[in-house]
Design a protein around this motif. Structure first.
Motif, short mmCIF file in Angstrom:
data_model
loop_
_atom_site.label_atom_id
_atom_site.label_comp_id
_atom_site.label_asym_id
_atom_site.label_seq_id
_atom_site.Cartn_x
_atom_site.Cartn_y
_atom_site.Cartn_z
N SER A 83 -39.03 -31.43 -1.08
CA SER A 83 -39.26 -31.30 0.34
C SER A 83 -37.95 -31.44 1.19
O SER A 83 -37.20 -32.84 0.68
CB SER A 83 -40.47 -32.18 0.76
N VAL A 84 -37.87 -30.85 2.20
CA VAL A 84 -36.50 -31.14 2.83
C VAL A 84 -36.09 -32.77 3.14
O VAL A 84 -35.21 -33.11 3.07
CB VAL A 84 -36.68 -30.35 4.29
N ALA A 85 -37.34 -33.33 3.61
CA ALA A 85 -37.18 -34.76 3.89
C ALA A 85 -38.60 -35.29 3.73
O ALA A 85 -39.48 -34.89 3.77
CB ALA A 85 -36.24 -35.04 4.93
N VAL A 86 -38.47 -36.78 3.22
CA VAL A 86 -39.76 -37.50 3.24
C VAL A 86 -39.49 -38.63 3.89
O VAL A 86 -38.58 -39.37 3.58
CB VAL A 86 -40.28 -37.71 1.76
N GLU A 87 -40.37 -39.14 4.90
CA GLU A 87 -40.21 -40.46 5.66
C GLU A 87 -40.99 -41.62 4.83
O GLU A 87 -42.20 -41.35 5.19
CB GLU A 87 -40.30 -40.39 7.06
N PHE A 88 -40.42 -42.43 4.55
CA PHE A 88 -41.21 -43.67 3.93
C PHE A 88 -41.16 -44.87 5.06
O PHE A 88 -40.88 -44.58 6.12
CB PHE A 88 -40.73 -44.03 2.70
N PRO A 89 -42.22 -45.71 4.77
CA PRO A 89 -42.35 -46.87 5.62
C PRO A 89 -41.23 -47.41 5.93
O PRO A 89 -40.46 -47.77 5.08
CB PRO A 89 -43.43 -47.77 5.02
N GLY A 90 -40.99 -48.00 7.25
CA GLY A 90 -39.71 -48.72 7.65
C GLY A 90 -38.78 -47.44 8.17
O GLY A 90 -37.61 -47.93 8.49
N GLY A 91 -39.34 -46.08 8.28
CA GLY A 91 -38.21 -45.25 8.69
C GLY A 91 -37.11 -44.73 7.53
O GLY A 91 -36.25 -43.91 8.05
N ARG A 92 -37.34 -45.10 6.22
CA ARG A 92 -36.61 -44.89 5.32
C ARG A 92 -36.89 -43.17 4.97
O ARG A 92 -37.86 -42.75 4.70
CB ARG A 92 -36.58 -45.44 3.97
N LEU A 93 -35.54 -42.47 5.09
CA LEU A 93 -35.54 -40.88 4.95
C LEU A 93 -34.82 -40.60 3.74
O LEU A 93 -33.78 -40.79 3.58
CB LEU A 93 -35.10 -40.47 6.17
N GLU A 94 -35.80 -40.02 2.93
CA GLU A 94 -35.33 -39.58 1.57
C GLU A 94 -35.13 -37.92 1.79
O GLU A 94 -36.14 -37.17 1.89
CB GLU A 94 -36.13 -39.83 0.44
N LEU A 95 -33.84 -37.51 1.91
CA LEU A 95 -33.55 -35.85 1.99
C LEU A 95 -33.61 -35.19 0.52
O LEU A 95 -33.45 -35.89 -0.68
CB LEU A 95 -32.18 -35.66 2.61
N ALA A 96 -33.90 -33.94 0.51
CA ALA A 96 -33.82 -33.24 -0.45
C ALA A 96 -32.47 -33.32 -1.51
O ALA A 96 -31.33 -33.56 -0.54
CB ALA A 96 -34.21 -31.79 -0.40
N VAL A 97 -32.40 -33.43 -2.77
CA VAL A 97 -31.30 -33.48 -3.37
C VAL A 97 -30.75 -31.83 -3.85
O VAL A 97 -31.58 -30.97 -3.90
CB VAL A 97 -31.52 -34.11 -4.97
N SER A 98 -29.59 -31.88 -4.16
CA SER A 98 -28.89 -30.47 -4.74
C SER A 98 -29.31 -30.45 -5.98
O SER A 98 -28.90 -31.38 -6.92
CB SER A 98 -27.61 -30.41 -4.31
N GLY A 99 -29.80 -29.30 -6.50
CA GLY A 99 -30.25 -29.19 -7.85
C GLY A 99 -29.93 -27.86 -8.51
O GLY A 99 -30.15 -27.35 -9.57
N GLY A 100 -29.50 -26.77 -7.71
CA GLY A 100 -29.19 -25.53 -8.32
C GLY A 100 -30.26 -24.56 -7.87
O GLY A 100 -31.31 -24.93 -7.14
N GLU A 101 -30.34 -23.59 -8.54
CA GLU A 101 -31.31 -22.53 -8.33
C GLU A 101 -31.75 -21.78 -9.80
O GLU A 101 -31.10 -22.23 -10.75
CB GLU A 101 -30.86 -21.40 -7.30
N GLY A 102 -32.65 -20.97 -9.65
CA GLY A 102 -32.77 -20.26 -11.01
C GLY A 102 -34.21 -20.52 -11.75
O GLY A 102 -34.81 -21.62 -11.16
#
Length: 428
Positions: A178-197
């Protein structure tokens, strides 16, 4: 490859692409001079609804994208609420997610808006927070999975409405995809680069199926009176007794629809599923001659009910496209699934100028932006279909499907085309 088909397979291609390229940050955008205020559509069911978020950690599973971490998820539980309790309405987006979504929509390939054009701070869902679950018999449960790269927060219209019809709806964001996920406390985890295919997309699909099954396990704990939230935040009063896990559905948009079907292959706890305009292959054979790697659900079919709901679009040459099982030259996976499906099945087409993203909250948001959005941008994102008719049809057919197969209540909406919903064509 047409961008239309890319979106069918992978969900919101732009949002995913921005995330994977590291193009999104948590920096608050500048505020436009004239911000648009958003209003969520009224609910159509008999219940008021409540909502709560759960932070879930799977101690037994390394994260597929960051193996040094345990897999953690944020899910939203939306449920029929006690009518007399009352509580503050939930925000449509948290502050961190509003920044992410605002930047994505501002892109020139999407809505081409000045950053800060939408007043997300005042935007509210119809769901209330801190309210107990409605009294009465336990309710069927439905899992919702978003499109590839898309967050769960951008599908409130078809999540909240189903809850208002008497379902406990559990929507997932798939962390680091997911483009981003916000966890408790405002911690934002962005999507990682992983390639395609195909390998990359198969990795994402496997993670999604495992996420869905893990969430079902956690719901079982809640039904037993346990609290699986990582921070042990209080659960809504009555949530455990409200879960009828003998009646479980799954639905999703784009890659989320593929996720629903693939989860059903691997987990018999899911009794019925819906795919909203999502191809069911990790490599899809389009254009002709390119690889085709169908999912297990595509190759094997299911012995339980499954609904396909497609959309219209155009290819890069302006040629009209219809996503149905009758067009294998566009999406072979739907044709193969249809031939192998052993349980109840229907294929419906949302006609009249629909697009892939008409199944998301953009169908609600974009019309409220008015002249801020150029007509060609609006048409490219949500099509030319009447958004009110589109949303009404989606809500009604999703609700009727789960009523039929999880509750045994036949509203006869699947007997044939309905004058109430002239934009829905019965393909089969």
């Amino acid at each position: 490859m047409s961008s239309r088909h890319t979106r069918v397979v992978r969900g919101s291609a732009l949002i995913a692409g921005l995330a994977l390229a590291g193009g999104l940050t948590a920096t608050a955008p500048a505020v436009a001079a004239d911000q648009a205020k958003l209003t969520a559509p009224a609910l159509t069911g008999q219940y008021d609804i409540g909502t709560t978020d759960l932070h879930l950690v799977d101690p037994s599973r390394p994260d597929p994208w960051k193996p040094e971490r345990r897999r953690e998820l944020m899910v939203t539980v939306t449920y029929p609420a006690d009518r007399f309790a009352g509580g503050p309405r939930a925000p449509w987006l948290t502050p961190g997610m509003s920044t992410v979504i605002d930047q994505a929509l501002a892109g020139e390939d999407y809505l081409d808006l000045p950053a800060g054009s939408i007043d997300w701070a005042s935007a509210k869902r119809r769901a209330e927070t801190g309210v107990p679950v409605a009294h009465g018999a336990p309710k069927p449960v439905a899992l919702f999975s978003p499109g590839f790269g898309s967050p769960r927060e951008t599908y409130t219209a078809i999540v909240d409405d189903l809850a208002s019809r008497g379902y406990v709806v559990v929507s997932l964001s798939h962390t680091y995809e997911s483009v981003a996920v916000e966890f408790p406390g405002g911690r934002l985890e962005l999507a990682v680069s992983g390639g395609e295919g195909p390998d990359f997309e198969k990795k994402a699909l496997d993670a999604r199926v495992a996420d869905s099954r893990f969430v079902l396990d956690q719901l079982t704990k809640i039904a037993r009176g346990e609290n699986p939230d990582a921070g042990k935040r209080p659960l809504p009063r009555g949530l455990g007794r409200s879960l009828d896990l003998s009646r479980v559905g799954a639905y999703g948009h784009s890659y989320g629809g593929f996720t629903a079907g693939e989860t059903m292959v691997h987990d018999r706890r899911v009794d019925a599923g819906i795919n909203l305009d999502g191809a069911m292959a990790t490599a899809f054979g389009y254009p002709p001659g390119s690889p085709y790697v169908p999912g297990e659900v595509t190759k094997r079919g299911l012995d339980r009910p499954f609904l396909l709901m497609g959309a219209e679009g155009v290819d890069e040459n302006g040629k009209p496209l219809e996503h149905t099982h009758r067009h294998p030259e566009f999406d072979r996976s739907w044709a193969d699934f249809w031939a192998n499906q052993r349980g109840w099945k229907r294929d419906l087409l949302l006609r009249g100028g629909s697009t892939h993203m008409a199944y998301s909250d953009l169908q609600i948001v974009v019309p409220q932006l008015g002249a801020r959005v150029a007509p060609d941008k609006r048409a490219a994102v949500i099509g030319t279909i009447d958004p009110r008719r589109s949303l009404a049809a989606q809500r009604d057919y999703i609700g009727a499907f789960f009523d039929l197969h999880l509750r045994g209540r036949d509203r006869h909406l699947f007997d044939g085309e309905s004058p109430r919903h002239p934009n829905i064509d019965f393909i089969d």
